[in-house]
Enzyme design. Structure first.
Site, PDB file in Angstrom:
ATOM      1  N   LYS A 198      37.553  32.516  49.790  1.00  0.00           N
ATOM      2  CA  LYS A 198      38.757  31.709  49.940  1.00  0.00           C
ATOM      3  C   LYS A 198      39.875  32.398  49.149  1.00  0.00           C
ATOM      4  CE  LYS A 198      41.615  28.392  48.448  1.00  0.00           C
ATOM      5  NZ  LYS A 198      42.933  28.994  48.556  1.00  0.00           N
ATOM      6  N   GLU A 273      36.820  34.699  35.839  1.00  0.00           N
ATOM      7  CA  GLU A 273      37.804  35.616  35.234  1.00  0.00           C
ATOM      8  C   GLU A 273      39.101  34.831  35.142  1.00  0.00           C
ATOM      9  OE1 GLU A 273      37.131  38.455  34.045  1.00  0.00           O
ATOM     10  OE2 GLU A 273      35.155  38.736  34.928  1.00  0.00           O
ATOM     11  N   CYS A 307      46.747  38.892  34.585  1.00  0.00           N
ATOM     12  CA  CYS A 307      45.927  38.296  33.529  1.00  0.00           C
ATOM     13  C   CYS A 307      45.882  39.204  32.314  1.00  0.00           C
ATOM     14  CB  CYS A 307      44.526  38.028  34.055  1.00  0.00           C
ATOM     15  SG  CYS A 307      43.795  39.485  34.791  1.00  0.00           S
ATOM     16  N   GLU A 404      49.812  31.269  28.060  1.00  0.00           N
ATOM     17  CA  GLU A 404      50.075  32.306  29.049  1.00  0.00           C
ATOM     18  C   GLU A 404      51.345  31.956  29.828  1.00  0.00           C
ATOM     19  OE1 GLU A 404      47.372  32.586  32.446  1.00  0.00           O
ATOM     20  OE2 GLU A 404      47.179  34.692  31.921  1.00  0.00           O
TER      21      GLU A 404
END
Ligand code: NDP
Length: 513
Positions: A198, A273, A307, A404
């Protein structure tokens, strides 16, 4: 080059390899080896964040479509042939896929650039780089093996088999669509697993194109299935469905934690992750020019939507002001704008929503007392562009130092010595990557050993190789991708114990008197 001149070229390139109608790439889902629309025939579209044009459309999968995809993967696993093929045969098909990607670098890069907003030149590098991930996985398809123990005594031989874990659900994000898929899919396939993929609804294009390549390479029907649509309705079943044996997810820590919890509750294997707030730690004795270049690259590569973005720089207090002035000077010169322009280094932000989040974070930092040194606003009203942004005088307790931001925003935090730098570096929930800049080996090793991070770069940033494991400590994830264990992660071990010779009986009935 403007979009108006680029789009005919873009459409022409796309047309060369795929049946599309200008200007959009009209993708379909790939389920059980067949190209399908969704059960209710609804579709959604993706507009280029740089230009506002529709660049692709995809079926919006219904619950029944997702069910069919999982059933197809389950049937392909239980009945074969994929898990039952020789490693050499699987390797041959993975090599053919690598070849197919190589032949389609142009159309895939173009679609990736148009859907994500990333520079076309960068997308070319990424798509070409994926070829090596498939090649590496092909090598592991032939070399991953179990173990044998001839040390258990005269009457026993132990064999440990590695068998594919089963059906794997793969959920991928929008920032590196083909790359992140290629960190997962070829390794799951090398192990003999079957998969349901997906992709992010924002960037499904190259995932669908990849299925054309898999089909041509001879990967059997049902071994890989793609469903397109929204996360909660299309992605969540891949974490919860009884027929899924493992979930491999890349994306935000919020969604990863939600899906990891759902999958773990059903006792599935989970690989995650997730995000990062990665520090580059700068000491006064470093190679100054190399460091400034790597800092600018580290935070503005992929517009900071990465990331691994080097979004925090911890600088020794004696050089903090010189660093701020030099990094601002270099960042001012970074070419921002149309991703299709050959000189572009920072393209568009992926969505209006993401752009708003980034600006909101910057405002929060300034309100908390940090100093905006560069940028902090939209670059051009025509597209979703942001100026490269630099914020200094940041304290480790401010939210911009800890959370973040996922955009082109650098925060500068001073430190007094190596142990103080390590303390600040580790004072967030994340632990994905870090870098240390110094010519002193003791300093480098002390920092490299001390920081909580799955990867530490020494006098460099953002390099990566299929041979080296990738993943995070703490809230940055669970498990590792790549490296020589990459295929093992998609296997279960099975222990077989073979008895040799006469049995030493546990109990013998006494002979009848
Ligand atoms: P999200 O977590 O929102 O999305 C990732 C994927 O999960 C997408 O396919 C998304 O689908 C899907 N998804 C979203 N919500 C659900 C749900 N409730 N159930 C099932 N699936 C869902 O992240 P973003 O795509 O916004 O990516 C940005 C974030 O991802 C950043 O925080 C970044 O750090 C992290 N990231 C980490 C990486 C790593 O390697 N560690 C790499 C890349 C990103 P849809 O898009 O259709 O909603």
């Amino acid at each position: 080059m403007t979009y108006d001149t680029a789009i005919p070229a873009a459409a022409a390139l796309l047309k060369r390899d795929t049946a599309i109608s200008q200007p959009a790439f009209d993708g379909r889902m790939y389920i059980g080896g067949t190209w399908v629309e969704s059960a209710d025939e609804r579709r959604f579209e993706r507009r280029s964040p740089a230009h506002g044009h529709v660049v692709s459309t995809f079926p919006e999968a219904t619950a029944a479509d997702v069910e069919r995809a999982i059933e197809a993967a389950d049937a392909a696993f239980r009945r074969g042939p994929w898990p039952k093929l020789k490693g050499a045969e699987r390797a041959r098909m993975l090599l053919a896929v690598a070849d197919g990607i190589k032949k389609r670098v142009e159309p895939m890069s173009l679609l990736e650039s148009l859907e994500t907003g990333k520079p076309l030149a960068q997308a070319r590098g990424e798509v070409s780089g994926c070829v090596d991930l498939w090649l590496y996985a092909a090598s592991l398809a032939r070399t991953t093996s179990g173990d044998a123990y001839d040390t258990l005594g005269e009457d026993m031989l132990g064999i440990v088999l590695r068998q594919p874990i089963g059906v794997v659900g793969l959920i991928t994000p929008w920032n590196f669509p083909l790359w992140i898929l290629s960190q997962k899919l070829p390794f799951a396939l090398a192990a003999g697993c079957t998969c349901v993929v997906k992709p992010s609804e924002l960037t499904s294009g190259t995932t669908v194109m990849l299925m054309e390549i898999l089909e041509e390479a001879g990967v059997p029907a049902g071994a890989v299935n793609v469903v397109t649509g929204k996360g909660p309705s299309v992605g969540q079943p891949l974490a919860e469905h009884d027929a899924i044996d493992m979930l491999s997810f890349t994306g935000s820590t919020r969604v990863g934690s939600l899906l990891g919890g759902l999958a773990s509750a059903k006792l599935k294997k989970v690989a995650l992750e997730l995000g990062g707030k990665n520090p580059q730690i700068v000491f006064p004795d470093c190679d100054w020019d190399a460091m400034i270049d790597a800092v600018v690259f580290g935070v503005y590569f992929n517009a900071g939507e990465c990331c691994n973005s080097g979004s925090r720089v911890l600088v020794h207090e004696s050089i903090a002001e010189r660093f701020a002035l030099d990094v601002v000077e270099r960042a001012r010169q970074v070419p921002v704008g149309d991703p299709l322009h050959p000189d572009c280094k920072v393209g568009a932000i992926v969505s209006e929503n993401q752009l708003g989040e980034i600006l909101g974070n910057v405002e929060k930092g300034v309100a908390a007392g940090a100093r905006l040194r560069l940028g902090g606003k939209r670059y051009d009203a025509q597209g979703l562009y942001l100026e490269p942004t630099i914020i200094s005088d940041v304290r480790p307790d401010m939210s911009i130092a800890r959370e973040e931001i996922f955009g082109p925003v650098l925060v500068i935090i001073p430190f007094s010595d190596a142990s103080h730098a390590i303390e600040i570096a580790n004072d967030t929930a994340y632990g994905l990557s870090a870098a240390v800049w110094s010519k002193d080996i003791d300093t480098c090793l002390t920092v490299a050993r001390g920081v909580d991070a799955g990867t530490v770069w020494v006098n460099t940033f953002l390099d990566g190789y299929p041979e080296l494991p990738f993943g995070g400590f703490k809230s940055s994830g669970v498990g590792r991708e790549l490296g020589k264990q990459a295929v093992e992660d998609y296997t279960e071990t099975k222990t077989i114990q073979l008895h040799i010779g006469a049995r030493n009986n546990w109990w013998l009935p006494r002979p009848a008197a």
